[in-house]
Design a protein around this motif. Structure first.
Motif, PDB file in Angstrom:
ATOM      1  N   ALA A 128       2.782  -6.744  12.307  1.00  0.00           N
ATOM      2  CA  ALA A 128       2.050  -8.011  12.153  1.00  0.00           C
ATOM      3  C   ALA A 128       1.891  -8.345  10.671  1.00  0.00           C
ATOM      4  O   ALA A 128       2.129  -9.483  10.234  1.00  0.00           O
ATOM      5  CB  ALA A 128       0.671  -7.908  12.823  1.00  0.00           C
ATOM      6  N   HIS A 129       1.517  -7.334   9.881  1.00  0.00           N
ATOM      7  CA  HIS A 129       1.328  -7.532   8.449  1.00  0.00           C
ATOM      8  C   HIS A 129       2.627  -7.978   7.780  1.00  0.00           C
ATOM      9  O   HIS A 129       2.631  -8.898   6.954  1.00  0.00           O
ATOM     10  CB  HIS A 129       0.824  -6.230   7.819  1.00  0.00           C
ATOM     11  CG  HIS A 129       0.553  -6.335   6.362  1.00  0.00           C
ATOM     12  ND1 HIS A 129       1.506  -6.098   5.411  1.00  0.00           N
ATOM     13  CD2 HIS A 129      -0.571  -6.686   5.684  1.00  0.00           C
ATOM     14  CE1 HIS A 129       0.974  -6.284   4.205  1.00  0.00           C
ATOM     15  NE2 HIS A 129      -0.286  -6.641   4.352  1.00  0.00           N
ATOM     16  N   GLY A 130       3.732  -7.345   8.136  1.00  0.00           N
ATOM     17  CA  GLY A 130       5.011  -7.680   7.516  1.00  0.00           C
ATOM     18  C   GLY A 130       5.449  -9.107   7.809  1.00  0.00           C
ATOM     19  O   GLY A 130       6.052  -9.769   6.958  1.00  0.00           O
ATOM     20  N   LYS A 131       5.132  -9.582   9.001  1.00  0.00           N
ATOM     21  CA  LYS A 131       5.479 -10.973   9.320  1.00  0.00           C
ATOM     22  C   LYS A 131       4.649 -11.947   8.472  1.00  0.00           C
ATOM     23  O   LYS A 131       5.168 -12.928   7.945  1.00  0.00           O
ATOM     24  CB  LYS A 131       5.228 -11.248  10.807  1.00  0.00           C
ATOM     25  CG  LYS A 131       6.203 -10.545  11.753  1.00  0.00           C
ATOM     26  CD  LYS A 131       5.933 -10.971  13.204  1.00  0.00           C
ATOM     27  CE  LYS A 131       6.919 -10.343  14.184  1.00  0.00           C
ATOM     28  NZ  LYS A 131       6.782 -10.926  15.546  1.00  0.00           N
ATOM     29  N   ALA A 132       3.358 -11.692   8.365  1.00  0.00           N
ATOM     30  CA  ALA A 132       2.480 -12.606   7.631  1.00  0.00           C
ATOM     31  C   ALA A 132       2.688 -12.484   6.121  1.00  0.00           C
ATOM     32  O   ALA A 132       2.642 -13.482   5.389  1.00  0.00           O
ATOM     33  CB  ALA A 132       1.026 -12.313   7.986  1.00  0.00           C
ATOM     34  N   TYR A 133       2.938 -11.263   5.653  1.00  0.00           N
ATOM     35  CA  TYR A 133       3.075 -11.029   4.209  1.00  0.00           C
ATOM     36  C   TYR A 133       4.320 -11.733   3.666  1.00  0.00           C
ATOM     37  O   TYR A 133       4.287 -12.341   2.586  1.00  0.00           O
ATOM     38  CB  TYR A 133       3.134  -9.527   3.947  1.00  0.00           C
ATOM     39  CG  TYR A 133       3.081  -9.142   2.506  1.00  0.00           C
ATOM     40  CD1 TYR A 133       1.914  -9.292   1.771  1.00  0.00           C
ATOM     41  CD2 TYR A 133       4.200  -8.624   1.858  1.00  0.00           C
ATOM     42  CE1 TYR A 133       1.852  -8.924   0.439  1.00  0.00           C
ATOM     43  CE2 TYR A 133       4.148  -8.244   0.528  1.00  0.00           C
ATOM     44  CZ  TYR A 133       2.977  -8.398  -0.171  1.00  0.00           C
ATOM     45  OH  TYR A 133       2.929  -8.036  -1.502  1.00  0.00           O
ATOM     46  N   SER A 190       8.601  -3.748  -1.551  1.00  0.00           N
ATOM     47  CA  SER A 190       8.408  -2.402  -1.004  1.00  0.00           C
ATOM     48  C   SER A 190       8.594  -2.341   0.500  1.00  0.00           C
ATOM     49  O   SER A 190       7.869  -1.622   1.189  1.00  0.00           O
ATOM     50  CB  SER A 190       7.005  -1.889  -1.375  1.00  0.00           C
ATOM     51  OG  SER A 190       6.825  -1.977  -2.769  1.00  0.00           O
ATOM     52  N   GLY A 191       9.538  -3.118   1.009  1.00  0.00           N
ATOM     53  CA  GLY A 191       9.855  -3.047   2.433  1.00  0.00           C
ATOM     54  C   GLY A 191       8.782  -3.629   3.336  1.00  0.00           C
ATOM     55  O   GLY A 191       8.727  -3.311   4.532  1.00  0.00           O
ATOM     56  N   GLN A 192       7.957  -4.512   2.804  1.00  0.00           N
ATOM     57  CA  GLN A 192       6.809  -5.036   3.547  1.00  0.00           C
ATOM     58  C   GLN A 192       7.072  -6.385   4.223  1.00  0.00           C
ATOM     59  O   GLN A 192       6.118  -7.036   4.666  1.00  0.00           O
ATOM     60  CB  GLN A 192       5.614  -5.222   2.597  1.00  0.00           C
ATOM     61  CG  GLN A 192       5.210  -3.957   1.876  1.00  0.00           C
ATOM     62  CD  GLN A 192       4.083  -3.238   2.559  1.00  0.00           C
ATOM     63  OE1 GLN A 192       3.175  -3.866   3.079  1.00  0.00           O
ATOM     64  NE2 GLN A 192       4.124  -1.929   2.582  1.00  0.00           N
ATOM     65  N   VAL A 193       8.324  -6.842   4.263  1.00  0.00           N
ATOM     66  CA  VAL A 193       8.624  -8.180   4.794  1.00  0.00           C
ATOM     67  C   VAL A 193       9.406  -8.061   6.102  1.00  0.00           C
ATOM     68  O   VAL A 193      10.454  -7.407   6.138  1.00  0.00           O
ATOM     69  CB  VAL A 193       9.431  -8.998   3.757  1.00  0.00           C
ATOM     70  CG1 VAL A 193       9.901 -10.325   4.348  1.00  0.00           C
ATOM     71  CG2 VAL A 193       8.597  -9.224   2.497  1.00  0.00           C
ATOM     72  N   VAL A 194       8.919  -8.694   7.162  1.00  0.00           N
ATOM     73  CA  VAL A 194       9.591  -8.710   8.467  1.00  0.00           C
ATOM     74  C   VAL A 194       9.980 -10.159   8.785  1.00  0.00           C
ATOM     75  O   VAL A 194       9.145 -10.941   9.250  1.00  0.00           O
ATOM     76  CB  VAL A 194       8.669  -8.149   9.571  1.00  0.00           C
ATOM     77  CG1 VAL A 194       9.374  -8.169  10.924  1.00  0.00           C
ATOM     78  CG2 VAL A 194       8.235  -6.716   9.241  1.00  0.00           C
ATOM     79  N   GLY A 216       0.098 -13.181  11.299  1.00  0.00           N
ATOM     80  CA  GLY A 216       1.216 -12.403  11.839  1.00  0.00           C
ATOM     81  C   GLY A 216       0.864 -11.926  13.226  1.00  0.00           C
ATOM     82  O   GLY A 216      -0.206 -11.343  13.423  1.00  0.00           O
ATOM     83  N   VAL A 217       1.757 -12.191  14.174  1.00  0.00           N
ATOM     84  CA  VAL A 217       1.526 -11.784  15.570  1.00  0.00           C
ATOM     85  C   VAL A 217       2.726 -10.976  16.047  1.00  0.00           C
ATOM     86  O   VAL A 217       3.881 -11.344  15.774  1.00  0.00           O
ATOM     87  CB  VAL A 217       1.335 -13.017  16.482  1.00  0.00           C
ATOM     88  CG1 VAL A 217       1.142 -12.584  17.934  1.00  0.00           C
ATOM     89  CG2 VAL A 217       0.133 -13.841  16.013  1.00  0.00           C
ATOM     90  N   THR A 218       2.436  -9.899  16.772  1.00  0.00           N
ATOM     91  CA  THR A 218       3.519  -9.073  17.307  1.00  0.00           C
ATOM     92  C   THR A 218       3.085  -8.445  18.629  1.00  0.00           C
ATOM     93  O   THR A 218       1.891  -8.245  18.866  1.00  0.00           O
ATOM     94  CB  THR A 218       3.927  -7.965  16.307  1.00  0.00           C
ATOM     95  OG1 THR A 218       5.027  -7.239  16.852  1.00  0.00           O
ATOM     96  CG2 THR A 218       2.782  -6.996  16.022  1.00  0.00           C
TER      97      THR A 218
END
Lengths: 141, 141, 141, 141
Positions: free
Chosen positions: C55-60, C91-95, C115-117
């Motif tokens: 969820a964080h990676g989608k929103a970030y 740092s690999g934090q993006v989805v 971010g929703v998952t």
């Protein structure tokens, strides 16, 4: 609210002016927005290559912890392992010494932070304070 | 020889001016010295928070590889695993697309690099080229 | 301006309500402020342990790039090495898929991201959109 | 057994209520499940951006070591290099001070952890304890 580029430029110029007036070593100055993201930066000729990282680390710690560099240094001296742990959380990006300064607007809200490096930490903080006040903001050093 | 702060400021201002003239989205512009270290940076109001990292990645790849963003992109398209490996070496700090531009002096020596981000990669590179030439340097896009 | 905790709570509750109405799998919902920092998060019982990170990676990614997940996915499909490079920077934090949604206020300014998952990316995005609109904000999916 | 989202919400609300009652600074509260994974989080308006990481670090250390923050701090003061080594193992994600609290059920089994940050470490722990007991669980501070 966050800092505008126009204000950031003013802070940088006035901080560098103060450094010249006090005959400090070449300074580097970063301005971060309220979320800790770089808005503007300048490094004077003759400053060492690593100065962006140091200026950034001073300002970034101020934003993430909501504390100026003076308060961060006091905490580091009382509880070294706490500031060590904080640096683990923030990937080693926090430099807890004077020269990291919180920017507040007239209502007291944090709108960004400034990081200055190049001379002694106390001189760095004094130059930052002068630059910030010249831009009409309040400095929490 | 490396870029002076005075020249770096001129490049940033002229690049932003070109962006306004072309009605681009808000731009962010970094200038690195010949060693790949940040000399100056500005992010226009309205640009997203991550723009420092993207501008830096475009310019940093140009310095470390000695290639402009256009040549880096060609290599990435031909040999994606090579640019992947390069990013392993440089801790993921390389963004191989146009908008990363090498700065050369009149004798052809690299004196720094510029990274521009905010609009399309091609528009970013066009604005950078205009800014660099206005400062009397040669742009390798 | 950035999102308040009160608004963040409303978005989370309304997103979860929409998930129940559509009979989706258990959802996880994060709300980030305009600087990409976590304001609030909830993970429904039965969701897998890694859902905060997703969820964080989608929103970030939405905050750092100023693009919703749909636009990020399009860029990833056109230029995979660009999104790979972006992940190096952050740092690999993006989805880069749907379910990362920018929050805009009535003037169009970005005030945060959601971010929703948990279900398909498209269902995740639909639930987020419903939650955001119920809170009186505009969703850029 | 692990903490439910319903219980996690109760803990967060009651912890924030206690902070208001004691007139503490704005608090941030995370609840982790028995595996150390985020179940829920809220950051009050006015708290600094880095508070998720600090709250998380307090709770995560409690889960990974099976010790509350008070016991972790005692160990850090006796043997700083041990907590330094622990932080190497867990990628710098452990903050060994009060405010990290283990959650136990009536049989004494660990069902999760709470991390609170924003005021002094002792006040953070007091608010967490009140929140946890209001939810019918036992707090190991």
């Amino acid at each position: 609210m966050t800092i505008s580029l126009r204000k950031a430029r003013t802070i940088i110029r006035k901080t560098l002016d103060k450094g010249h007036e006090l005959e400090l070593k070449p300074l580097s100055v970063v301005v971060l927005d309220a979320g800790g993201h770089v808005q503007a930066f300048e490094r004077e000729d003759g400053a060492s290559p690593g100065r962006f990282a140091i200026a950034h680390g001073k300002a970034y710690g101020a934003i993430m912890l909501g504390m100026g560099g003076t308060a961060q240094m006091a905490r580091a001296e009382q509880q070294a392992y706490f500031m060590g742990a904080v640096n683990g959380l923030f990937s080693g990006q926090v430099v807890p010494v004077p020269g990291g300064v919180l920017l507040r607007d007239k209502k007291g809200a944090v709108v960004g932070a400034v990081g200055v490096t190049g001379d002694t930490s106390d001189n760095d903080a004094a130059a930052a304070k002068a630059g910030i006040e010249a831009a009409g903001l309040t400095a929490e050093i």
